[in-house]
Design a protein around this motif. Structure first.
Motif, PDB file in Angstrom:
ATOM      1  N   ASP A 208      37.637  16.126  37.447  1.00  0.00           N
ATOM      2  CA  ASP A 208      37.549  16.927  36.222  1.00  0.00           C
ATOM      3  C   ASP A 208      38.659  17.972  36.165  1.00  0.00           C
ATOM      4  O   ASP A 208      39.210  18.255  35.099  1.00  0.00           O
TER       5      ASP A 208
ATOM      6  N   LYS B  50      45.185  17.734  30.407  1.00  0.00           N
ATOM      7  CA  LYS B  50      44.961  18.058  29.005  1.00  0.00           C
ATOM      8  C   LYS B  50      45.673  19.371  28.653  1.00  0.00           C
ATOM      9  O   LYS B  50      46.323  19.478  27.614  1.00  0.00           O
TER      10      LYS B  50
ATOM     11  N   PHE C  57      48.796  19.984  26.041  1.00  0.00           N
ATOM     12  CA  PHE C  57      48.671  20.961  24.961  1.00  0.00           C
ATOM     13  C   PHE C  57      49.791  22.003  25.036  1.00  0.00           C
ATOM     14  O   PHE C  57      50.414  22.328  24.025  1.00  0.00           O
TER      15      PHE C  57
ATOM     16  N   ARG D 141      52.932  20.496  23.901  1.00  0.00           N
ATOM     17  CA  ARG D 141      52.975  20.331  22.451  1.00  0.00           C
ATOM     18  C   ARG D 141      53.221  21.672  21.735  1.00  0.00           C
ATOM     19  O   ARG D 141      53.846  21.714  20.693  1.00  0.00           O
ATOM     20  N   THR D 142      52.693  22.757  22.306  1.00  0.00           N
ATOM     21  CA  THR D 142      52.877  24.064  21.652  1.00  0.00           C
ATOM     22  C   THR D 142      54.187  24.722  22.078  1.00  0.00           C
ATOM     23  O   THR D 142      54.471  25.849  21.677  1.00  0.00           O
TER      24      THR D 142
ATOM     25  N   GLY E 210      48.844  26.622  18.223  1.00  0.00           N
ATOM     26  CA  GLY E 210      47.702  25.736  18.522  1.00  0.00           C
ATOM     27  C   GLY E 210      47.289  24.957  17.288  1.00  0.00           C
ATOM     28  O   GLY E 210      47.051  23.747  17.351  1.00  0.00           O
TER      29      GLY E 210
ATOM     30  N   ALA F  64      49.884  22.317  16.535  1.00  0.00           N
ATOM     31  CA  ALA F  64      49.787  21.181  17.468  1.00  0.00           C
ATOM     32  C   ALA F  64      48.605  20.295  17.115  1.00  0.00           C
ATOM     33  O   ALA F  64      48.687  19.061  17.133  1.00  0.00           O
TER      34      ALA F  64
ATOM     35  N   LEU G 181      48.623  16.369  15.782  1.00  0.00           N
ATOM     36  CA  LEU G 181      47.858  15.350  16.507  1.00  0.00           C
ATOM     37  C   LEU G 181      46.873  14.616  15.602  1.00  0.00           C
ATOM     38  O   LEU G 181      46.747  13.396  15.652  1.00  0.00           O
TER      39      LEU G 181
ATOM     40  N   LEU H 218      40.474  23.519  16.441  1.00  0.00           N
ATOM     41  CA  LEU H 218      41.162  24.109  17.595  1.00  0.00           C
ATOM     42  C   LEU H 218      40.233  25.089  18.318  1.00  0.00           C
ATOM     43  O   LEU H 218      40.073  25.018  19.546  1.00  0.00           O
TER      44      LEU H 218
ATOM     45  N   ARG I 237      37.094  23.341  19.876  1.00  0.00           N
ATOM     46  CA  ARG I 237      37.348  22.552  21.080  1.00  0.00           C
ATOM     47  C   ARG I 237      37.726  23.407  22.276  1.00  0.00           C
ATOM     48  O   ARG I 237      37.733  22.927  23.401  1.00  0.00           O
ATOM     49  N   ASN I 238      38.125  24.667  22.018  1.00  0.00           N
ATOM     50  CA  ASN I 238      38.542  25.546  23.120  1.00  0.00           C
ATOM     51  C   ASN I 238      37.923  26.918  22.917  1.00  0.00           C
ATOM     52  O   ASN I 238      38.613  27.912  22.752  1.00  0.00           O
TER      53      ASN I 238
ATOM     54  N   ARG J  35      38.811  29.868  25.321  1.00  0.00           N
ATOM     55  CA  ARG J  35      40.185  30.351  25.217  1.00  0.00           C
ATOM     56  C   ARG J  35      40.374  31.179  23.932  1.00  0.00           C
ATOM     57  O   ARG J  35      40.831  32.318  23.967  1.00  0.00           O
ATOM     58  N   TYR J  36      39.967  30.594  22.785  1.00  0.00           N
ATOM     59  CA  TYR J  36      40.235  31.297  21.528  1.00  0.00           C
ATOM     60  C   TYR J  36      39.246  32.438  21.281  1.00  0.00           C
ATOM     61  O   TYR J  36      39.609  33.439  20.656  1.00  0.00           O
TER      62      TYR J  36
ATOM     63  N   ARG K 180      30.481  18.935  23.929  1.00  0.00           N
ATOM     64  CA  ARG K 180      31.224  17.947  24.734  1.00  0.00           C
ATOM     65  C   ARG K 180      31.268  18.354  26.196  1.00  0.00           C
ATOM     66  O   ARG K 180      31.093  17.540  27.090  1.00  0.00           O
TER      67      ARG K 180
ATOM     68  N   ARG L  57      29.700  16.507  29.516  1.00  0.00           N
ATOM     69  CA  ARG L  57      30.520  16.205  30.698  1.00  0.00           C
ATOM     70  C   ARG L  57      29.852  16.764  31.963  1.00  0.00           C
ATOM     71  O   ARG L  57      29.763  16.083  32.989  1.00  0.00           O
TER      72      ARG L  57
END
Lengths: 108, 662
Positions: free
Chosen positions: A49, A56, A60, A63-64, B469, B472, B476, B488, B491-492, B495-496, B646, B650
């Motif tokens: 994991d 991942k 990312f 990409r940024t 972000g 990107a 995608l 964005l 999914r995070n 972080r955000y 998600r 996991r």
């Protein structure tokens, strides 16, 4: 008032005793042994994991624009290898445990 | 009904004692049913503590002065809401609230986090039980809220400082924060006791730590707002030891929330994280000790109590036993990976941690030194504002800058070329903003100017992170901008949500810098019709009125406020005289300008016999950003706290389908 308080207190205590004793009163499937997960397998799952999350994250960041193409190329291979190693080890573990089960089946 | 309260507390003590003994035995001998029974005891202890709290609340609401506690902290004239909030007005009630929140957290944690592994939770239960047993023991034997007496005609009333809406929320929020830190501590100790030092204890406690940290943060802001409006000296944070008591565990848990990410991503800092959890929990106990033991002479420590030695003993026990346990498990906590570069995200987290812990420890020393000095040398020493301000600048300003640097640096390692590229815009924004501020006259305070410049840098970083972000994500998925932005964040979330919290800290920093480095104050003795001028405000004193409220005599001055020749407001600063409590409180008047964030703050310092009044007027620029930052902080924390389906799936796969060891 005191009697009412004592009765309520006694009822509360009785309810607490019943609730605490409940696991011994209920019929449970399985034994009384407290199981623990296979720590080796758990470590591999965490390793997998971690490597996948790092991949991942790297994608990312690339990409940024936070990670240059050069940095990306130098890191992605190593992370893929780590993830693949953990995945392979987990697969081997699964196959071994399946084999064990198969071996035991005829005896049952 | 005091007998029912006493019985419920005694039952609670018995249940948590059972949770300790039976839970330890069950975990040691791996007995599943006994472990479940110990968990149930913890849940039942919460119900018993809730019954005891209900009994006390009923007595408070009905002014049953046969309860010593009720007569000591309420009066017949006290409004009902304050009668109820007197629950935390005194030591006994506060300890009962601690126990209620602790058993509530404990019950919720063991019930909700069963997936973390029964053998881990089995060890968590006795640890939670030990802490709960300590507080149960205090409320049963040392400081019971259920002592009775022959009921007097009326009670003593509630400390007037506590008669504020902010005090209805501030203490319980702090308790939710302090006590919430017990959960990560218990899981960390559970992991060490069971020898299972994998990530499960971190996964299980992530949200509990975030929630406790959020409550501590909001609680402190409400406390600052209370101090600003109720204490009436014009400021909001005086580095009072009891204020610091809440700040220290918040700083330690902030460090933990950052460093735990390094453990999750890289498997590093395992020992450090354990130490931070221990530090945060020990500091939360120390904070309660400071507030409740009467060791400090502070406006916040409303009580002189006998619980000090008990608390000190328990803190020593917690620190010593957890350090011994950590030392014994050191071989299990060795990291397999190393820091690859000093220019990496994990390295910035490390720097951030060192600064946060350094700030935390300097505050701890500032709080503890006067106590030690008095205990050892018999000398009363005060550690004042200059000490704290110096270290806040020395550690706080680099921390602010790191908040902008961290998100721009990639994990593992970053080359100078990519660093140059990502730093370009935030750096340009900060430099041009700093030059602009200098030109506008902000150079009168160098720390203020630095704080503003760093704040611009961090704000630019946050905006850039969201923009890059979203871009990107758009590239995608081909989603439109609002949807790409939403997905964005969704999914995070951590972080955000974290970046939103960073934005709140920037607002806080600007508010603190503005109100402390660029404030103006002016005092004057005014007779009716006379005026004072402060910056572009002219204040004309019109007269004094007096009226009787439910439990106080309220005296208010009338001040007409003029700006550029036109009257813009009428303000009423004054004083409240509480006859039952025999206390007088300052009731300040505040006019907030929400466009500029500035406050005009008026204090009636003294009403003189000849009819004149001594006034103090203060202009606090940007101070309202501090209160606004609370809302942003709350939003960011909630985003970070919100479960990610998600990730839950996991983790369920990772922990739910593992084969069990024999």
């Amino acid at each position: 008032m005191l009697t009412a308080a004592l009765v309520l207190g006694a009822l509360l205590a009785a309810a607490a005793v019943w609730f605490v004793a409940r696991p011994f009163l209920a019929a449970h499937a399985g034994g009384d042994r407290l199981g623990a997960p296979d720590s080796g397998r758990l470590a591999l799952e965490e390793q997998r994991d971690r490597a996948l999350a790092a991949l991942k994250e790297l994608e990312f960041d690339h990409r940024t624009g936070k990670v240059s193409d050069e940095d990306y190329r130098s890191q992605v291979g190593e992370l893929r290898r780590t993830a693949a190693h953990a995945l392979r080890a987990l697969d081997v573990g699964r196959e071994e445990s399946n084999t064990d089960v198969d071996d035991q089946l005829p005896q049952l | 009904m005091a007998a029912l309260g006493r019985a419920a507390l005694l039952l609670s003590l018995g249940l948590v004692a059972y949770a300790v003994v039976a839970g330890s035995y069950a975990a040691w001998c791996k007995r599943r049913r006994l472990a479940l029974s110990a968990q149930n005891a913890l849940v039942a202890a919460f119900v018993a503590a809730a019954v005891a709290t209900g009994v006390l609340l009923r007595a408070l609401a009905s002014s049953d002065f046969s309860f010593t506690y009720v007569s000591a902290f309420t009066s017949r004239e006290l409004p009902l809401t304050y009668k109820l909030t007197a629950l935390w007005g005194g030591q006994e009630g506060s300890l009962l609230l601690w126990l209620l929140v602790l058993t509530g957290y404990g019950a919720a944690a063991v019930l909700l986090d069963r997936k973390a592994g029964r053998e881990l939770v089995a060890w968590v239960v006795p640890v939670l039980g030990v802490v709960a047993a300590f507080f149960s023991m205090l409320v049963v034997f040392v400081s019971s809220p259920f002592h009775t007496q022959v009921a007097p005609a009326d009670g003593n009333g509630l400390n007037t400082s506590l008669q504020s809406p902010y005090m209805q929320a501030h203490p319980p929020l702090l308790y939710l924060g302090y006590v919430g830190l017990t959960v990560p501590f218990a899981f960390a100790m559970g992991a060490l006791l069971s020898g299972r030092t994998d990530e499960r204890w971190i996964v299980a406690t992530r949200r509990w730590t975030l929630a406790a940290w959020m409550f501590l943060g909001i609680g402190q802001l409400l406390g600052a707002k209370w101090a600003y409006e109720e204490v009436g000296w014009g400021g909001y944070y005086a580095w009072d030891p009891v204020e610091n008591a809440a700040l220290m565990p918040w700083l330690a848990s902030t460090a933990f929330l950052h460093s735990v990410m390094v453990q999750e991503k890289k498997g590093m800092l395992k020992v450090w994280n354990m130490l931070l959890v221990m530090l945060a929990f020990s500091l939360s106990l120390y904070g309660t000790f400071l507030t409740r033991s009467g060791v400090l002479n502070s406006i916040h420590s409303f009580t002189e109590g006998s619980i000090g030695p008990w608390f000190l003993g328990f803190i020593c026990f917690v620190v010593a036993s957890s350090l011994v346990l950590l030392f014994k498990r050191l071989p299990l906590l060795r990291a397999k990976t190393k820091l690859e570069s000093l220019a990496s995200r994990e390295a910035t987290f490390l720097y951030n941690n060192l600064l946060l812990v350094a700030l935390c420890l300097t505050i701890l020393w500032g709080v503890t030194f006067p106590i030690l000095s008095e205990a050892v040398r018999g000398e009363s020493v005060t550690v004042g504002r200059p000490y704290y301000d110096f270290f806040l600048r020395a550690f706080g300003l680099p921390l602010l800058l790191l908040m902008g640097i961290g998100p721009l640096v990639a994990w593992r390692r970053a080359s100078s070329r990519s660093l140059g590229k990502t730093f370009l815009w935030p750096f340009a924004a900060a430099v041009s903003g700093g030059i602009g501020l200098l030109a506008a006259g902000a150079g009168s305070s160098i720390p203020g100017l630095i704080a503003y410049t760093f704040s611009i840098f961090v704000a630019a970083t946050i905006v850039l992170e969201f923009a890059r972000g979203t871009q990107a994500r758009r590239t995608l998925s081909g989603e439109p901008v609002p949807r790409a932005f939403a997905s964005l964040v969704a999914r995070n979330r951590r972080r955000y949500g974290g970046y939103v919290v960073h934005a709140a800290i920037v607002m806080l920093a600007i508010g603190i810098a503005g109100s402390s480095a660029y404030d103006t104050s002016h005092s004057a003795r005014l007779a009716r019709g006379q005026s004072l001028t402060i910056r572009d405000y002219t204040l004309v004193y019109r007269g004094l009125t007096s009226k009787r409220s439910q439990n106080a005599i309220e005296e208010r001055a009338t001040i007409d406020v003029y700006r550029s020749g036109s009257r813009i407001a009428v303000m009423h600063p004054g004083k409240n005289d509480y006859p039952i409590e025999q206390q007088v409180s300052n009731e300040v008047a505040i006019r907030s300008d929400w466009l500029t964030g500035e406050d005009l703050f008026l204090i009636t310092e003294q009403v003189n016999a000849n009819g004149t009044v001594d006034f103090k007027a203060i202009i606090n620029p940007l101070v309202n950003l501090i209160w606004l930052s609370g809302f942003v902080f709350l939003i960011g924390s909630l985003v970070a706290l919100w479960p990610d389906a998600r990730e839950e799936r996991r983790l369920a796969v990772r922990y739910g389908q593992l084969p069990q060891e024999a």
